[in-house]
Enzyme design. Structure first.
Site, PDB file in Angstrom:
ATOM      1  N   PRO A   1       0.792  -1.228   0.000  1.00  0.00           N
ATOM      2  CA  PRO A   1       0.000   0.000   0.000  1.00  0.00           C
ATOM      3  C   PRO A   1       0.828   1.283   0.000  1.00  0.00           C
ATOM      4  CG  PRO A   1      -0.096  -1.094   2.141  1.00  0.00           C
ATOM      5  CD  PRO A   1       0.549  -2.056   1.183  1.00  0.00           C
ATOM      6  N   ASN A   2       0.327   2.227  -0.756  1.00  0.00           N
ATOM      7  CA  ASN A   2       0.854   3.603  -0.855  1.00  0.00           C
ATOM      8  C   ASN A   2       2.149   3.722  -1.658  1.00  0.00           C
ATOM      9  OD1 ASN A   2      -1.215   4.918   0.766  1.00  0.00           O
ATOM     10  ND2 ASN A   2      -0.363   3.735   2.459  1.00  0.00           N
TER      11      ASN A   2
ATOM     12  N   ARG B   1       5.054  11.036  -2.220  1.00  0.00           N
ATOM     13  CA  ARG B   1       4.707  10.735  -0.832  1.00  0.00           C
ATOM     14  C   ARG B   1       5.915  10.956   0.082  1.00  0.00           C
ATOM     15  NH1 ARG B   1       4.645   4.611   1.393  1.00  0.00           N
ATOM     16  NH2 ARG B   1       3.779   5.045   3.424  1.00  0.00           N
TER      17      ARG B   1
ATOM     18  N   TYR C   1      11.060   9.000   1.681  1.00  0.00           N
ATOM     19  CA  TYR C   1      11.114   7.960   0.653  1.00  0.00           C
ATOM     20  C   TYR C   1      11.837   8.375  -0.627  1.00  0.00           C
ATOM     21  CZ  TYR C   1       7.749   5.781   3.774  1.00  0.00           C
ATOM     22  OH  TYR C   1       7.143   5.236   4.876  1.00  0.00           O
TER      23      TYR C   1
ATOM     24  N   ASN D   1       8.197  -5.377  -0.737  1.00  0.00           N
ATOM     25  CA  ASN D   1       8.060  -4.205   0.125  1.00  0.00           C
ATOM     26  C   ASN D   1       6.579  -4.151   0.471  1.00  0.00           C
ATOM     27  OD1 ASN D   1       7.908  -1.835   1.476  1.00  0.00           O
ATOM     28  ND2 ASN D   1       8.946  -0.587  -0.073  1.00  0.00           N
TER      29      ASN D   1
ATOM     30  N   ALA E   1       3.039  -0.760   4.992  1.00  0.00           N
ATOM     31  CA  ALA E   1       2.530  -0.847   6.366  1.00  0.00           C
ATOM     32  C   ALA E   1       2.037  -2.252   6.725  1.00  0.00           C
ATOM     33  CB  ALA E   1       1.418   0.174   6.564  1.00  0.00           C
TER      34      ALA E   1
ATOM     35  N   ASP F   1       1.383 -15.663   6.593  1.00  0.00           N
ATOM     36  CA  ASP F   1       0.949 -17.034   6.296  1.00  0.00           C
ATOM     37  C   ASP F   1       1.099 -17.347   4.814  1.00  0.00           C
ATOM     38  OD1 ASP F   1       0.353 -17.394   8.940  1.00  0.00           O
ATOM     39  OD2 ASP F   1      -1.832 -17.345   8.698  1.00  0.00           O
TER      40      ASP F   1
ATOM     41  N   GLU G   1      12.424  -9.534   2.380  1.00  0.00           N
ATOM     42  CA  GLU G   1      11.654  -8.343   2.766  1.00  0.00           C
ATOM     43  C   GLU G   1      12.541  -7.116   2.571  1.00  0.00           C
ATOM     44  OE1 GLU G   1      10.357  -8.363   6.893  1.00  0.00           O
ATOM     45  OE2 GLU G   1      10.365  -6.173   6.927  1.00  0.00           O
TER      46      GLU G   1
ATOM     47  N   HIS H   1      12.699  -2.576   2.470  1.00  0.00           N
ATOM     48  CA  HIS H   1      12.095  -1.266   2.703  1.00  0.00           C
ATOM     49  C   HIS H   1      13.027  -0.188   2.174  1.00  0.00           C
ATOM     50  CE1 HIS H   1       9.107  -3.107   5.244  1.00  0.00           C
ATOM     51  NE2 HIS H   1      10.094  -3.816   5.761  1.00  0.00           N
TER      52      HIS H   1
ATOM     53  N   SER I   1      13.083   2.949   3.465  1.00  0.00           N
ATOM     54  CA  SER I   1      13.583   3.673   4.633  1.00  0.00           C
ATOM     55  C   SER I   1      14.164   2.686   5.649  1.00  0.00           C
ATOM     56  CB  SER I   1      12.437   4.471   5.274  1.00  0.00           C
ATOM     57  OG  SER I   1      11.441   3.590   5.774  1.00  0.00           O
TER      58      SER I   1
ATOM     59  N   ARG J   1      12.927   4.686  12.786  1.00  0.00           N
ATOM     60  CA  ARG J   1      11.657   5.428  12.756  1.00  0.00           C
ATOM     61  C   ARG J   1      10.779   5.061  13.958  1.00  0.00           C
ATOM     62  NH1 ARG J   1       9.143   4.934   7.013  1.00  0.00           N
ATOM     63  NH2 ARG J   1       7.926   6.683   7.826  1.00  0.00           N
TER      64      ARG J   1
ATOM     65  N   ARG K   1       7.102   0.587  13.652  1.00  0.00           N
ATOM     66  CA  ARG K   1       7.722   0.069  12.409  1.00  0.00           C
ATOM     67  C   ARG K   1       8.867  -0.894  12.707  1.00  0.00           C
ATOM     68  NH1 ARG K   1       5.424   3.476   8.495  1.00  0.00           N
ATOM     69  NH2 ARG K   1       5.019   5.533   9.339  1.00  0.00           N
TER      70      ARG K   1
HETATM   71  C1  DQA Z   1       8.148   1.202   3.940  1.00  0.00           C
HETATM   72  C2  DQA Z   1       8.222   1.356   5.467  1.00  0.00           C
HETATM   73  C3  DQA Z   1       6.859   1.088   6.090  1.00  0.00           C
HETATM   74  O1  DQA Z   1       6.933   1.246   7.500  1.00  0.00           O
HETATM   75  C4  DQA Z   1       5.845   2.060   5.544  1.00  0.00           C
HETATM   76  O2  DQA Z   1       4.552   1.771   6.079  1.00  0.00           O
HETATM   77  C5  DQA Z   1       5.803   2.093   4.063  1.00  0.00           C
HETATM   78  C6  DQA Z   1       7.080   2.086   3.335  1.00  0.00           C
HETATM   79  C7  DQA Z   1       9.503   1.563   3.264  1.00  0.00           C
HETATM   80  O3  DQA Z   1       9.692   1.161   2.120  1.00  0.00           O
HETATM   81  O4  DQA Z   1      10.329   2.245   3.859  1.00  0.00           O
HETATM   82  O5  DQA Z   1       4.766   2.202   3.444  1.00  0.00           O
HETATM   83  O6  DQA Z   1       7.862  -0.156   3.647  1.00  0.00           O
END
Ligand code: DQA
Length: 155
Positions: A10-11, A18, A23, A74, A77, A87, A98, A100, A102, A107, A111
């Protein structure tokens, strides 16, 4: 050929606009271009996707597992909240890294916890778009090594 699914939660469709102070200014299309270049240099095939919906991400993780592909995710959230994604990853059997953009550990406290890290091969965070490329290289190496170990030795 090794196939790696790069999944974005998401996002991340808003990347570039954003919170650029966190980011950065690269858009998701910029990241996709870098990922495709890296995959080409590795000789791997890549599927690059983004969804704001948890169930859609679950479907894509299952799909990657069924195709014996690797995953770089990625999860945004959902990393910090989703038992469903955890799962899906453990059930899929797909080697998963995994990532990210950031450094989530620098942070807010919420997180710092990842529900998907324990079922992932490893975690990379804090390098901006480079996190994706490092993740791609890492999962590729894991898959090459697993394939090598699966071939019975002649001795
Ligand atoms: C994120 C870090 C997450 O905590 C956050 O909710 C994101 C972006 C990152 O790429 O740094 O949406 O996954």
């Amino acid at each position: 050929m090794i196939t790696i699914h790069v999944l974005n939660g998401p996002n991340l469709n808003l990347l570039g606009r954003r919170e650029p102070q966190i980011y950065g200014s690269a858009t998701l299309s910029d990241v996709e271009r870098l990922v495709r270049e890296k995959a080409e240099s590795l000789g791997a095939s890549v599927v690059f996707r983004q969804s704001n919906h948890e169930g859609q991400l679950v479907d894509w993780i299952q799909e990657a597992g069924a195709q014996e592909a690797g995953i770089v995710i990625n999860a945004g959230a959902y990393t910090h909240t989703s038992i469903a994604l955890r799962d899906a990853i453990s059930g899929s059997g797909a080697p998963t890294v995994e990532i990210h953009l950031s450094n989530v550990h620098a942070r807010e406290g919420f997180r710092h916890r990842s529900l998907i890290a324990p079922v992932s091969v490893g975690v990379i965070c804090g390098f901006g778009p480079l996190s994706y490329l490092l993740g791609l290289e890492a999962v590729h190496r894991v898959m090459v090594e697993r394939a090598r170990q699966a071939v019975p030795s002649k001795h």
